[in-house]
Enzyme design. Structure first.
Site, PDB file in Angstrom:
ATOM      1  CB  CYS A 116       4.775  -4.502  -9.512  1.00  0.00           C
ATOM      2  SG  CYS A 116       4.433  -3.224  -8.301  1.00  0.00           S
ATOM      3  CG  HIS A 256       8.466  -6.420  -8.132  1.00  0.00           C
ATOM      4  ND1 HIS A 256       8.744  -4.887  -8.500  1.00  0.00           N
ATOM      5  CD2 HIS A 256       7.317  -6.135  -7.276  1.00  0.00           C
ATOM      6  CE1 HIS A 256       7.941  -4.193  -7.970  1.00  0.00           C
ATOM      7  NE2 HIS A 256       7.203  -4.925  -7.376  1.00  0.00           N
ATOM      8  CG  ASN A 286       7.457  -1.817  -5.279  1.00  0.00           C
ATOM      9  OD1 ASN A 286       7.820  -1.687  -6.209  1.00  0.00           O
ATOM     10  ND2 ASN A 286       6.348  -2.275  -4.690  1.00  0.00           N
TER      11      ASN A 286
HETATM   12  O1  UT7 Z   1       4.505  -4.468  -5.489  1.00  0.00           O
HETATM   13  C1  UT7 Z   1       3.292  -4.577  -5.608  1.00  0.00           C
HETATM   14  C2  UT7 Z   1       2.901  -5.780  -4.606  1.00  0.00           C
HETATM   15  N1  UT7 Z   1       2.834  -5.632  -3.556  1.00  0.00           N
HETATM   16  C3  UT7 Z   1       3.586  -6.448  -2.568  1.00  0.00           C
HETATM   17  O2  UT7 Z   1       3.659  -7.351  -2.946  1.00  0.00           O
HETATM   18  C4  UT7 Z   1       3.335  -6.099  -1.173  1.00  0.00           C
HETATM   19  C5  UT7 Z   1       3.068  -7.368  -0.387  1.00  0.00           C
HETATM   20  N2  UT7 Z   1       2.698  -7.014   1.190  1.00  0.00           N
HETATM   21  C6  UT7 Z   1       3.880  -6.517   1.941  1.00  0.00           C
HETATM   22  O3  UT7 Z   1       4.881  -6.621   1.392  1.00  0.00           O
HETATM   23  C7  UT7 Z   1       3.521  -6.780   3.518  1.00  0.00           C
HETATM   24  O4  UT7 Z   1       2.227  -7.123   3.626  1.00  0.00           O
HETATM   25  C8  UT7 Z   1       3.667  -5.303   4.177  1.00  0.00           C
HETATM   26  C9  UT7 Z   1       5.016  -5.061   4.305  1.00  0.00           C
HETATM   27  C10 UT7 Z   1       2.815  -4.314   3.274  1.00  0.00           C
HETATM   28  C11 UT7 Z   1       2.978  -5.185   5.577  1.00  0.00           C
HETATM   29  O5  UT7 Z   1       3.521  -6.468   6.186  1.00  0.00           O
HETATM   30  P1  UT7 Z   1       3.000  -7.561   7.157  1.00  0.00           P
HETATM   31  O6  UT7 Z   1       3.826  -8.366   7.792  1.00  0.00           O
HETATM   32  O7  UT7 Z   1       1.963  -8.180   6.200  1.00  0.00           O
HETATM   33  O8  UT7 Z   1       2.104  -6.762   8.036  1.00  0.00           O
HETATM   34  P2  UT7 Z   1       0.645  -6.636   8.461  1.00  0.00           P
HETATM   35  O9  UT7 Z   1       0.028  -5.756   7.562  1.00  0.00           O
HETATM   36  O10 UT7 Z   1       0.029  -7.901   8.922  1.00  0.00           O
HETATM   37  O11 UT7 Z   1       0.627  -5.675   9.803  1.00  0.00           O
HETATM   38  C12 UT7 Z   1       1.024  -6.508  10.941  1.00  0.00           C
HETATM   39  C13 UT7 Z   1       0.926  -5.214  12.172  1.00  0.00           C
HETATM   40  C14 UT7 Z   1      -0.261  -4.530  12.151  1.00  0.00           C
HETATM   41  O12 UT7 Z   1      -0.485  -3.862  13.589  1.00  0.00           O
HETATM   42  P3  UT7 Z   1      -1.388  -5.094  14.474  1.00  0.00           P
HETATM   43  O13 UT7 Z   1      -2.791  -5.175  13.881  1.00  0.00           O
HETATM   44  O14 UT7 Z   1      -0.698  -6.428  14.386  1.00  0.00           O
HETATM   45  O15 UT7 Z   1      -1.321  -4.540  15.678  1.00  0.00           O
HETATM   46  C15 UT7 Z   1      -0.053  -3.013  11.462  1.00  0.00           C
HETATM   47  O16 UT7 Z   1      -0.953  -2.205  12.017  1.00  0.00           O
HETATM   48  O17 UT7 Z   1       1.835  -4.058  11.825  1.00  0.00           O
HETATM   49  C16 UT7 Z   1       1.215  -2.886  11.729  1.00  0.00           C
HETATM   50  N3  UT7 Z   1       2.008  -1.963  10.726  1.00  0.00           N
HETATM   51  C17 UT7 Z   1       3.170  -1.502  11.168  1.00  0.00           C
HETATM   52  N4  UT7 Z   1       3.911  -1.222  12.300  1.00  0.00           N
HETATM   53  C18 UT7 Z   1       4.745  -0.329  12.223  1.00  0.00           C
HETATM   54  C19 UT7 Z   1       1.627  -1.875   9.520  1.00  0.00           C
HETATM   55  N5  UT7 Z   1       2.668  -0.985   8.827  1.00  0.00           N
HETATM   56  C20 UT7 Z   1       3.436  -0.572  10.102  1.00  0.00           C
HETATM   57  C21 UT7 Z   1       4.677   0.111  10.061  1.00  0.00           C
HETATM   58  N6  UT7 Z   1       5.260   0.272  11.002  1.00  0.00           N
HETATM   59  N7  UT7 Z   1       4.910   0.859   8.922  1.00  0.00           N
END
Ligand code: UT7
Length: 331
Positions: A116, A256, A286
């Site tokens: 990225c 980004h 993204n």
């Molecule tokens: O561009 C390259 C660099 N990449 C980035 O900068 C991305 C960085 N990361 C992020 O943007 C975020 O971490 C994400 C958007 C990918 C995820 O958001 P988060 O707030 O970190 O969520 P999480 O991974 O901590 O997940 C929280 C909960 C989990 O459920 P439990 O374990 O709390 O029951 C996940 O299973 O949300 C769940 N979850 C979803 N729920 C509904 C994960 N994806 C989804 C989804 N819909 N699409």
């Protein structure tokens, strides 16, 4: 001796027509429009559909539009660099294919992969050819068909990515404008959190890798998020401090577009108000190499000569960086 800088003298973008909405994703995986919007800021993303179409097709559209709007002949281009993680094929370079499709015959061209942050790496590299090697017209393309490496059965990643391309023209100037300064960084120990498991030389494609769904983006979202928030914010603040720029001096932050919460944290760290931050993640998601040029393209009409602009990115590698640009023209 008069200092020669590389100035951005044109910008163009391309997004494919098909729009994949959050509502459509709700039918594909266990997710909701509310979750996606509140956690990422994304409402929809564009996807390149069609047999035989790849990253170079979007890149070539962006380049052809750029040549046309800047009145540049393809023969004038001396170098084309393409930042991408989704090349048409392992080789030849997608930059070669884009040049061919855009009728660019007098240039050499190559790809850069810094995930990225690739667009920033490519701009800095291209600027050196202009500043020190007397290149007159150089094109930087940021293009990615992220849908080709996205697993649409994985709700943690499939909501994030879209397809697009952007193209930037760089030319020499003796005015006090252009690419003023940059900071580029990488840390390969971040590989474990964000990568594609198979398809490279370590794990070539096989029935097993396909069955294990290893040809898609693998991301530990939370870990990447933590690094992205601190690194992108720190490097943006660092380039300001290094150049004695205050928040009042900054006309625009162009971050980004990976997550709206990362963008907000970066702006807060810089002390820059939301009205000065380019954000279009809502409509494109993204698009990796294309996010920054897509923003500049959309905001082009509002940019004025002399505007201080900070470009900032964080991505797989890990890679991150920032560039201070003084905008070179009034639209
Ligand atoms: O561009 C390259 C660099 N990449 C980035 O900068 C991305 C960085 N990361 C992020 O943007 C975020 O971490 C994400 C958007 C990918 C995820 O958001 P988060 O707030 O970190 O969520 P999480 O991974 O901590 O997940 C929280 C909960 C989990 O459920 P439990 O374990 O709390 O029951 C996940 O299973 O949300 C769940 N979850 C979803 N729920 C509904 C994960 N994806 C989804 C989804 N819909 N699409």
């Amino acid at each position: 001796m008069t200092k020669i800088r590389a100035a951005i003298t044109g910008i163009h973008g391309y997004v494919p027509p098909y729009i994949l909405t959050n509502q459509e994703l709700e039918k594909m995986v266990d997710t909701s429009d509310e979750w996606i919007r509140s956690r990422t800021g994304i409402r929809e993303r564009h996807i390149l559909k069609g047999e035989g179409l790849g990253t170079s097709d979007m890149g070539a559209e962006a380049v052809k539009g750029l040549l046309e709007k800047t009145g540049t002949s393809p023969d004038e281009i001396g170098l084309l660099i393409c930042a991408t993680v989704t090349p048409d094929m392992v080789f030849p370079a997608t930059a070669n294919i884009i040049s061919n499709k855009a009728g660019i015959k007098n240039a050499f061209s190559f790809d850069m992969n810094a995930a990225c942050s690739g667009l920033l790496y490519a701009i800095v590299t291209a600027s050196k050819f202009v500043e020190t090697l007397s290149f007159k017209k150089v094109i930087v393309v940021g293009a990615d068909k992220m849908s080709s490496i996205t697993d649409y059965t994985n709700r943690e990643t499939c909501i994030l990515f879209g397809d697009a391309a952007g193209a930037i023209l760089l030319e020499p100037t003796t005015e006090d404008i252009g690419i003023m300064d940059s900071i580029l960084m990488s840390d390969g120990s971040g590989m474990q959190y964000l990568h594609m498991k198979a398809g490279g030389s370590v794990k070539p494609p096989s029935h097993d890798t396909i069955e294990a769904r290893e040809h898609f983006v693998f991301q530990e979202g939370q870990a990447v998020f933590k690094f992205a928030v601190t690194r992108m914010a720190d490097v943006s603040a660092e380039i300001m401090e290094k150049n004695n720029l205050t928040a009042d001096d900054i006309s625009w932050l162009v971050p980004h577009q990976a997550n709206l919460r990362i963008i907000d944290a970066t702006a807060r760290r810089m002390g820059v108000g939301k009205d000065k931050v380019m954000v279009n993640i809502e409509r494109y998601g993204n698009t990796t190499g294309a996010t920054i040029p897509l923003c500049l393209w959309e905001w082009e009409k509002r940019l004025k000569k002399g505007d201080n602009i900070i470009l900032a990115a964080f991505g797989g590698g890990f890679t991150w960086g920032s560039i201070w640009v003084k905008w070179a023209y009034d639209s």
